[in-house]
Design a protein around this motif. Sequence first.
Motif, mmCIF file in Angstrom:
data_model
loop_
_atom_site.group_PDB
_atom_site.id
_atom_site.type_symbol
_atom_site.label_atom_id
_atom_site.label_comp_id
_atom_site.label_asym_id
_atom_site.label_seq_id
_atom_site.Cartn_x
_atom_site.Cartn_y
_atom_site.Cartn_z
ATOM 1 N N MET A 1 2.751 -4.580 5.305
ATOM 2 C CA MET A 1 2.672 -5.954 4.823
ATOM 3 C C MET A 1 1.229 -6.281 4.498
ATOM 4 N N SER A 2 0.929 -6.780 3.311
ATOM 5 C CA SER A 2 -0.438 -7.064 2.912
ATOM 6 C C SER A 2 -0.886 -8.417 3.420
ATOM 7 N N ARG A 3 -2.185 -8.635 3.416
ATOM 8 C CA ARG A 3 -2.741 -9.914 3.832
ATOM 9 C C ARG A 3 -2.162 -11.050 3.004
ATOM 10 N N ARG A 4 -1.972 -10.792 1.688
ATOM 11 C CA ARG A 4 -1.521 -11.860 0.809
ATOM 12 C C ARG A 4 -0.099 -12.302 1.152
ATOM 13 N N THR B 1 1.177 3.477 -1.397
ATOM 14 C CA THR B 1 2.604 3.135 -1.387
ATOM 15 C C THR B 1 2.776 1.846 -2.192
ATOM 16 N N ASP B 2 3.938 1.225 -2.045
ATOM 17 C CA ASP B 2 4.158 -0.070 -2.696
ATOM 18 C C ASP B 2 3.155 -1.123 -2.240
ATOM 19 N N VAL C 1 -0.895 -5.621 -3.349
ATOM 20 C CA VAL C 1 -2.300 -6.031 -3.366
ATOM 21 C C VAL C 1 -2.729 -6.404 -4.780
ATOM 22 N N MET C 2 -2.335 -5.601 -5.762
ATOM 23 C CA MET C 2 -2.667 -5.926 -7.151
ATOM 24 C C MET C 2 -2.039 -7.249 -7.566
ATOM 25 N N GLU C 3 -0.782 -7.449 -7.189
ATOM 26 C CA GLU C 3 -0.101 -8.716 -7.495
ATOM 27 C C GLU C 3 -0.866 -9.889 -6.887
ATOM 28 N N GLY D 1 -3.524 8.504 -5.613
ATOM 29 C CA GLY D 1 -2.101 8.195 -5.508
ATOM 30 C C GLY D 1 -1.710 6.795 -5.946
ATOM 31 N N TYR D 2 -2.673 5.991 -6.351
ATOM 32 C CA TYR D 2 -2.361 4.634 -6.813
ATOM 33 C C TYR D 2 -1.826 4.612 -8.248
#
Length: 377
Positions: free
Chosen positions: A1-4, A84-85, A90-92, A109-110
């Motif tokens: 789970m990302s910070r965002r 991974t996803d 993060v990009m979103e 791998g990105y």
Amino acid sequence: MSRRLFIRATGAALTATISLGLMHGCKKDETAAGGGGAKPLTIGFIYVGTKDDFGYNQAHNEGAEAVKKLPGVKVVVQENVKETDDVQKVMEGMIQEDGATLIFPTSFGYFDPHMITVAKKYPSLQFRHCGGLFDEAKHPANTGSYFGYIDECQYLAGIVAGKTTKTNKLGFIAAKPIPQVLRNINALTLGARSVNPAVTTTVIFTGGWFDPNKEAEATNSLVNQGIDVITCHVDSPKVIIENAEKRGIYSCGYHANGSALAPKGYLTGSEWNWAKVYTDYVTATKENKPLPHLVRGGLKDGFVKPSAYGPAVSAEAKTLADAAKAKAMEGKLVIFKGPLKDNKGAIVIEAGKEIAQTDPILEKMGYLVEGVNGAVN
């Protein structure tokens, strides 16, 4: 789970300068340089590891730090993002929350499917990946790749290693046998054998870009086999260089300057100068110039540089390496030329043929040269 995603879930407000480590270690930094009242150009940088790893991620972050100093620019950095996803999320977040219009997902791998997926969703934004995976015939027009001929620095390091070794045995710890890695292993070996034909290089592939335990085990294994100069192509050379120093052998760094890790045994290293690449991209973007799909450069272009020589490097080794560097600075250094055999005895470059550093064929390298102990498969 990302910070965002965490922030969205809890309803916390975003601030201009916040740095949190959450879940799998994802950490965000934001810095805006002064630029008057105009809306700043927001640039995103994403790293698979920490920005102070003495290696791959640190080298990229040094480039991001240079971008931060440009006027009218806001830099958003996220470190410790898995291949991974998670990187898509993060990009979103950089796009939706920060307004990023140019993103650099730096890890190998990105690229596919992650960067490609997000780039297709946002055709008006620009995405550039570090490596040689971009194919204009099949990838989105708003993507591209940048890389450098760091094998030129590896060739110089090979010369130094070849003149320093007492056992004629070099060691190379590598993550995966992809073309960029094979090119570095081969360049180091060819540099060493150009001044000491008796040299061999033993390669150990760890299978991962960052695995300190395996890297430590590989270092000890190579030392136990009589290797007395070691180098690598992994994300963080820290463990390898430190262990080499403890075991009393020499080392050559990679990505960033590692001399502080081995005051006695550090010979030289192959360093990236991503500041040049990133500032060029940002300057072109601010001037509304189209961004090139493929960006490449070597020593003469300022994309790469050798580390300063360590105390154990002889005057002869310095002279020989400096001569090769001078050729590279003139664009005249040819590393891969025939007759050249792979380590299975097959001719890979015919006699009389030279392959220029800029030739795309080198980005598809799938062999190890004669003198290398190891296997691609």
